[in-house]
Design a protein around this motif. Structure first.
Motif, PDB file in Angstrom:
ATOM      1  N   ARG A  77       0.831  -1.207   0.000  1.00  0.00           N
ATOM      2  CA  ARG A  77       0.000   0.000   0.000  1.00  0.00           C
ATOM      3  C   ARG A  77       0.866   1.257   0.000  1.00  0.00           C
ATOM      4  O   ARG A  77       0.554   2.244  -0.667  1.00  0.00           O
ATOM      5  CB  ARG A  77      -0.943   0.005   1.200  1.00  0.00           C
ATOM      6  CG  ARG A  77      -1.859   1.222   1.246  1.00  0.00           C
ATOM      7  CD  ARG A  77      -2.885   1.107   2.351  1.00  0.00           C
ATOM      8  NE  ARG A  77      -3.876   0.088   2.042  1.00  0.00           N
ATOM      9  CZ  ARG A  77      -4.945   0.299   1.264  1.00  0.00           C
ATOM     10  NH1 ARG A  77      -5.134   1.493   0.734  1.00  0.00           N
ATOM     11  NH2 ARG A  77      -5.799  -0.668   1.033  1.00  0.00           N
ATOM     12  N   GLN A  78       1.970   1.235   0.746  1.00  0.00           N
ATOM     13  CA  GLN A  78       2.864   2.401   0.749  1.00  0.00           C
ATOM     14  C   GLN A  78       3.507   2.604  -0.620  1.00  0.00           C
ATOM     15  O   GLN A  78       3.684   3.739  -1.065  1.00  0.00           O
ATOM     16  CB  GLN A  78       3.938   2.225   1.831  1.00  0.00           C
ATOM     17  CG  GLN A  78       3.390   2.382   3.241  1.00  0.00           C
ATOM     18  CD  GLN A  78       4.363   1.930   4.306  1.00  0.00           C
ATOM     19  OE1 GLN A  78       5.256   1.102   4.054  1.00  0.00           O
ATOM     20  NE2 GLN A  78       4.202   2.447   5.518  1.00  0.00           N
ATOM     21  N   ARG A  79       3.818   1.494  -1.287  1.00  0.00           N
ATOM     22  CA  ARG A  79       4.365   1.616  -2.647  1.00  0.00           C
ATOM     23  C   ARG A  79       3.313   2.202  -3.591  1.00  0.00           C
ATOM     24  O   ARG A  79       3.619   3.062  -4.427  1.00  0.00           O
ATOM     25  CB  ARG A  79       4.827   0.251  -3.156  1.00  0.00           C
ATOM     26  CG  ARG A  79       6.034  -0.313  -2.444  1.00  0.00           C
ATOM     27  CD  ARG A  79       6.543  -1.564  -3.140  1.00  0.00           C
ATOM     28  NE  ARG A  79       7.465  -2.290  -2.304  1.00  0.00           N
ATOM     29  CZ  ARG A  79       8.747  -1.964  -2.128  1.00  0.00           C
ATOM     30  NH1 ARG A  79       9.240  -0.911  -2.741  1.00  0.00           N
ATOM     31  NH2 ARG A  79       9.521  -2.678  -1.339  1.00  0.00           N
ATOM     32  N   ALA A  80       2.087   1.715  -3.469  1.00  0.00           N
ATOM     33  CA  ALA A  80       1.020   2.225  -4.327  1.00  0.00           C
ATOM     34  C   ALA A  80       0.777   3.704  -4.062  1.00  0.00           C
ATOM     35  O   ALA A  80       0.535   4.489  -4.988  1.00  0.00           O
ATOM     36  CB  ALA A  80      -0.262   1.427  -4.099  1.00  0.00           C
ATOM     37  N   THR A  81       0.860   4.100  -2.802  1.00  0.00           N
ATOM     38  CA  THR A  81       0.687   5.513  -2.449  1.00  0.00           C
ATOM     39  C   THR A  81       1.791   6.349  -3.072  1.00  0.00           C
ATOM     40  O   THR A  81       1.542   7.411  -3.662  1.00  0.00           O
ATOM     41  CB  THR A  81       0.689   5.688  -0.923  1.00  0.00           C
ATOM     42  OG1 THR A  81      -0.398   4.953  -0.364  1.00  0.00           O
ATOM     43  CG2 THR A  81       0.547   7.150  -0.542  1.00  0.00           C
ATOM     44  N   TYR A  82       3.042   5.889  -2.952  1.00  0.00           N
ATOM     45  CA  TYR A  82       4.160   6.641  -3.527  1.00  0.00           C
ATOM     46  C   TYR A  82       4.037   6.741  -5.047  1.00  0.00           C
ATOM     47  O   TYR A  82       4.252   7.813  -5.634  1.00  0.00           O
ATOM     48  CB  TYR A  82       5.497   5.987  -3.174  1.00  0.00           C
ATOM     49  CG  TYR A  82       6.666   6.730  -3.791  1.00  0.00           C
ATOM     50  CD1 TYR A  82       7.265   7.787  -3.120  1.00  0.00           C
ATOM     51  CD2 TYR A  82       7.134   6.399  -5.059  1.00  0.00           C
ATOM     52  CE1 TYR A  82       8.307   8.492  -3.690  1.00  0.00           C
ATOM     53  CE2 TYR A  82       8.169   7.106  -5.644  1.00  0.00           C
ATOM     54  CZ  TYR A  82       8.761   8.151  -4.956  1.00  0.00           C
ATOM     55  OH  TYR A  82       9.782   8.857  -5.537  1.00  0.00           O
ATOM     56  N   ALA A  83       3.703   5.630  -5.691  1.00  0.00           N
ATOM     57  CA  ALA A  83       3.580   5.635  -7.146  1.00  0.00           C
ATOM     58  C   ALA A  83       2.514   6.622  -7.602  1.00  0.00           C
ATOM     59  O   ALA A  83       2.587   7.178  -8.700  1.00  0.00           O
ATOM     60  CB  ALA A  83       3.253   4.234  -7.658  1.00  0.00           C
ATOM     61  N   THR A  84       1.528   6.859  -6.754  1.00  0.00           N
ATOM     62  CA  THR A  84       0.452   7.786  -7.086  1.00  0.00           C
ATOM     63  C   THR A  84       0.821   9.233  -6.793  1.00  0.00           C
ATOM     64  O   THR A  84       0.622  10.117  -7.625  1.00  0.00           O
ATOM     65  CB  THR A  84      -0.820   7.440  -6.290  1.00  0.00           C
ATOM     66  OG1 THR A  84      -1.183   6.087  -6.558  1.00  0.00           O
ATOM     67  CG2 THR A  84      -1.976   8.334  -6.686  1.00  0.00           C
ATOM     68  N   GLN A  85       1.381   9.494  -5.618  1.00  0.00           N
ATOM     69  CA  GLN A  85       1.543  10.882  -5.184  1.00  0.00           C
ATOM     70  C   GLN A  85       2.947  11.267  -4.778  1.00  0.00           C
ATOM     71  O   GLN A  85       3.176  12.431  -4.389  1.00  0.00           O
ATOM     72  CB  GLN A  85       0.598  11.158  -4.005  1.00  0.00           C
ATOM     73  CG  GLN A  85       0.937  10.387  -2.732  1.00  0.00           C
ATOM     74  CD  GLN A  85      -0.187  10.429  -1.719  1.00  0.00           C
ATOM     75  OE1 GLN A  85      -1.282   9.945  -1.981  1.00  0.00           O
ATOM     76  NE2 GLN A  85       0.066  11.034  -0.561  1.00  0.00           N
TER      77      GLN A  85
END
Length: 264
Positions: A74-82
């Motif tokens: 989830r933290q990776r997905a958050t970083y990839a987004t924002q």
């Protein structure tokens, strides 16, 4: 846009193509499970490529999860987004990617389960297999679209600041490419045609924004009693950088004016 076009590299496209080829092989009794393994690796490759550990850990919003020493999906997905942008800033743009992230993480968890094949878990039902693959692809597409949508929202939010910073640079900076062509200075008409703003990158600490357009320039020659001027349009781009904490405080870090048309 085709799912293939959303992927960042050839390896990702090969993984997707190979996974789907296996999924379509009706003669393969374990096609769903082998396809799931390929798609799981695709998700993993995307998240690790778009969100490297060291970058994620630099973000102010990063908090080490208690149940793992690593960076979570989830933290990776958050970083990839924002990138390093705060949740508050992203929310202020009207972007809600939480549900898309949840769908993607849930899809990865289901793919993990499907890769563990046992006699009692082997899936033979064609409809169930097709539904499983469709759901995984939908989650993948949703995740990639969330990246694109957030980037577009940041771009829209910064356009005014980028334009103002670009105008200020044209007025205050001296650009050698144009100066070398003029005998006695130049002026830039601040009406810029074909302007385009693009988010180049969003990292843990900075955002890079590229502005491109066509600058109408008047070049001056000769002494005052025998002055002459020539007008010419210069295609150009400028790259601005800002801290993620203060995204509207941009500074010029790179530029290029295309003078090839002048010599033609």
């Amino acid at each position: 846009m085709d799912l293939q076009d959303l992927l960042p590299d050839d390896f990702s496209r090969d993984l997707l193509a190979g996974s789907l080829r296996v999924a379509r092989d009706m003669e393969n009794p374990v096609r769903m499970h082998l396809s799931a393994a390929g798609l799981r690796e695709l998700f993993g490759h995307l998240l690790h490529t778009l969100a490297p550990d060291e970058e994620v850990r630099k973000c102010r919003w990063f908090l080490q999860a208690e149940d793992t020493p690593t960076v979570t999906r989830r933290q990776r997905a958050t970083y990839a987004t924002q990138g390093g942008f705060s949740d508050e800033f992203i929310t202020s743009l009207g972007v809600d990617v939480d549900e898309l992230h949840k769908e993607a993480i849930d899809a990865i968890n289901e793919l993990n389960k499907a890769t563990h094949v046992r006699p009692q878990t082997l899936q033979h039902d064609p409809e169930a297999i097709d539904a499983f693959i469709a759901e995984a692809l939908g989650a993948l597409e949703g995740l990639l679209i969330s990246f694109s949508e957030c980037r577009s929202s940041v771009q829209n939010a910064l356009e005014k600041s980028v334009y103002e910073t670009m105008m200020n640079a044209l007025v205050t900076e001296n650009f050698d490419t144009i100066s070398s062509l003029s005998g006695r200075g130049y002026e830039v008409d601040l009406w810029i045609d074909d302007d385009d703003v693009e988010i180049v990158s969003i990292s843990a600490e900075n955002v890079l924004v590229r502005f491109s357009g066509i600058a109408p320039v008047t070049l001056h020659y000769g002494p005052k009693n025998d002055a002459a001027e020539i007008s010419h349009d210069f295609p150009f781009w400028m790259v601005f950088e800002a801290k993620v904490e203060t995204p509207t405080k941009l500074k010029l870090v790179d530029h290029f004016f295309d003078d090839s048309g002048w010599f033609e």
